[in-house]
Design an enzyme around this catalytic site. Sequence first.
Site, PDB file in Angstrom:
ATOM      1  N   ARG A  81       0.855  -1.184   0.000  1.00 37.70           N
ATOM      2  CA  ARG A  81       0.000   0.000   0.000  1.00 37.70           C
ATOM      3  C   ARG A  81       0.895   1.239   0.000  1.00 37.70           C
ATOM      4  NH1 ARG A  81      -2.274   2.989   4.551  1.00 37.70           N
ATOM      5  NH2 ARG A  81      -3.938   4.321   3.754  1.00 37.70           N
ATOM      6  N   HIS A 125      -2.268  11.190   0.928  1.00 38.17           N
ATOM      7  CA  HIS A 125      -1.729  10.960   2.263  1.00 38.17           C
ATOM      8  C   HIS A 125      -1.058  12.249   2.733  1.00 38.17           C
ATOM      9  CE1 HIS A 125      -0.125   7.675   5.147  1.00 38.17           C
ATOM     10  NE2 HIS A 125       0.091   8.851   5.709  1.00 38.17           N
ATOM     11  N   GLU A 170      -6.495   8.811   6.528  1.00 37.62           N
ATOM     12  CA  GLU A 170      -6.644   9.546   7.778  1.00 37.62           C
ATOM     13  C   GLU A 170      -7.029  11.010   7.573  1.00 37.62           C
ATOM     14  OE1 GLU A 170      -3.206   8.910  10.235  1.00 37.62           O
ATOM     15  OE2 GLU A 170      -3.615   6.770  10.456  1.00 37.62           O
ATOM     16  N   ASN A 299      -7.071   2.257  10.493  1.00 32.87           N
ATOM     17  CA  ASN A 299      -5.725   2.446  11.019  1.00 32.87           C
ATOM     18  C   ASN A 299      -5.805   2.536  12.529  1.00 32.87           C
ATOM     19  OD1 ASN A 299      -5.215   2.710   8.306  1.00 32.87           O
ATOM     20  ND2 ASN A 299      -4.462   4.810   8.400  1.00 32.87           N
ATOM     21  N   TYR A 301      -3.440   2.394  16.351  1.00 34.78           N
ATOM     22  CA  TYR A 301      -2.175   2.309  17.083  1.00 34.78           C
ATOM     23  C   TYR A 301      -2.373   2.159  18.585  1.00 34.78           C
ATOM     24  CZ  TYR A 301      -0.013   3.658  12.703  1.00 34.78           C
ATOM     25  OH  TYR A 301       0.382   3.673  11.383  1.00 34.78           O
ATOM     26  N   GLU A 376      -3.235   0.321   8.513  1.00 37.06           N
ATOM     27  CA  GLU A 376      -2.024   0.711   9.242  1.00 37.06           C
ATOM     28  C   GLU A 376      -2.103   0.150  10.644  1.00 37.06           C
ATOM     29  OE1 GLU A 376      -0.784   4.774   9.502  1.00 37.06           O
ATOM     30  OE2 GLU A 376      -1.270   5.214   7.408  1.00 37.06           O
TER      31      GLU A 376
END
Length: 473
Positions: A81, A125, A170, A299, A301, A376
């Site tokens: 990606r 992005h 995002e 995504n 984290y 992600e």
Amino acid sequence: MTEPTPPVRFPPAFVWGAATSAYQIEGAAAEDGRTPSIWDTFSHTPGKTAGGDHGDIAVDHYHRYRDDVALMAELGLSSYRFSVSWSRVQPTGRGPAVQRGLDFYRRLVDELLSHGIKPVLTLYHWDLPQELEDAGGWPERETAYRFAEYAALLGQTLGDRVEQWTTLNEPWCSAFLGYCSGVHAPGRTDPEASLRAAHHLNLAHGLGTAALRATMPAGNTVAVSLNSQVIRPFSQDPADLEAARRIDDLANGVFHGPMLHGAYPETLIKATRPVTDWAFVQRGDLVLAQQPLDALGLNYYTPALVSAAGNAPSGPRADNHGAGERGPWPGADDVVFHQPPGDRTAMGWTVDPTGLHDLVMRYTREAPGLPLYITENGAAYDDEPDAEGRVHDPERIAYLRGHLSAVRRAIDDGAEVRGYYLWSLMDNFEWAYGYEKRFGAVYVDHETLARTPKSSAHWYGRAARTGVLPPHP
């Protein structure tokens, strides 16, 4: 005698990939017709990035892409990606494409396909052409229409060989870190402008999706990647629950509301009335934003822990989004963010795989039947080569194993997760953190630009080749 733990096994068709973005890895900032993006301008502004770092060279992927693709193949990845630099292919954000810029992506895609690696292309992005920012940027409606033209150019050029497309990565960061807190490019601190930017990103997604479908083969797919956040209340006190809902609206509902349901949450509109009257939303915009999706990228984290003001011990804002002049939460500056308990990465982010499971299950309920990809997920640690030049990163392996196990649990619980993209393939320019933070599975010596796969790269490659998570070393 303790029973052995059964292996964590993934479906045969599960996609094992890695992700990058153009400004973070490409370099060649002024070659072959490329002009500055907002990140070129921002990173060259004193005080905006750690050490004054910038992406002029980054990790020189523009010239080393063949070696990088060969490394992906060696690791056993089935998909890659990447994002396109808008100002490399359309330097002013308007008008015809620059063929030299398009040719780089043609070569990259052909190289991937020749190694049996499926390309997944992200149109945006965060690197808006500077000329469009000079004309007002994302707070201006016209930017959404320029994005649709850009999408059509790429769809016409690469739609015959790239099957999977992503409009935005995002958009929350683009809107609220770029225009509210100012810790990302273009560095503006205007809460009202950030909400206008969010709306025009929603509009751009819809217009861009329609443009892609009008220019590509019918079998191609279009998705969006959201950093939908897991917001947890500090307690079950009604005030903390309300604080969590307000942040959830700003973190999640502001994008998945229009994109998935064709409406902003009424609670979001009400809570932000002191900031804006939302007059920038025109008739038909939300219909345009709600284009049918073929998949949704998530995504993740770390989770966030919030409370109402005064309901818990206060400290530095711990929302994991940098220390700007103000927070990135228009209309919710009184909500307090706390550091969740647990181990932390080099970013200071708490390691909590349960958040990824919760996120996947939320969108399984939110958009039933829509295929999901983890586009992600990863961690930064302070990686250094040993005396033999090897890079051992057991913390990252533990992070990946925990989060991939959470994905497998979500699949067992009924989620249709079709793939996982490690962030990131290699160490790179980590935005305002410069080159200080290393997210890569491949170590990059920033002096020589030599690539060295870390232990985590070999671990992940074994998982990709076998579909089974190896034990922790």
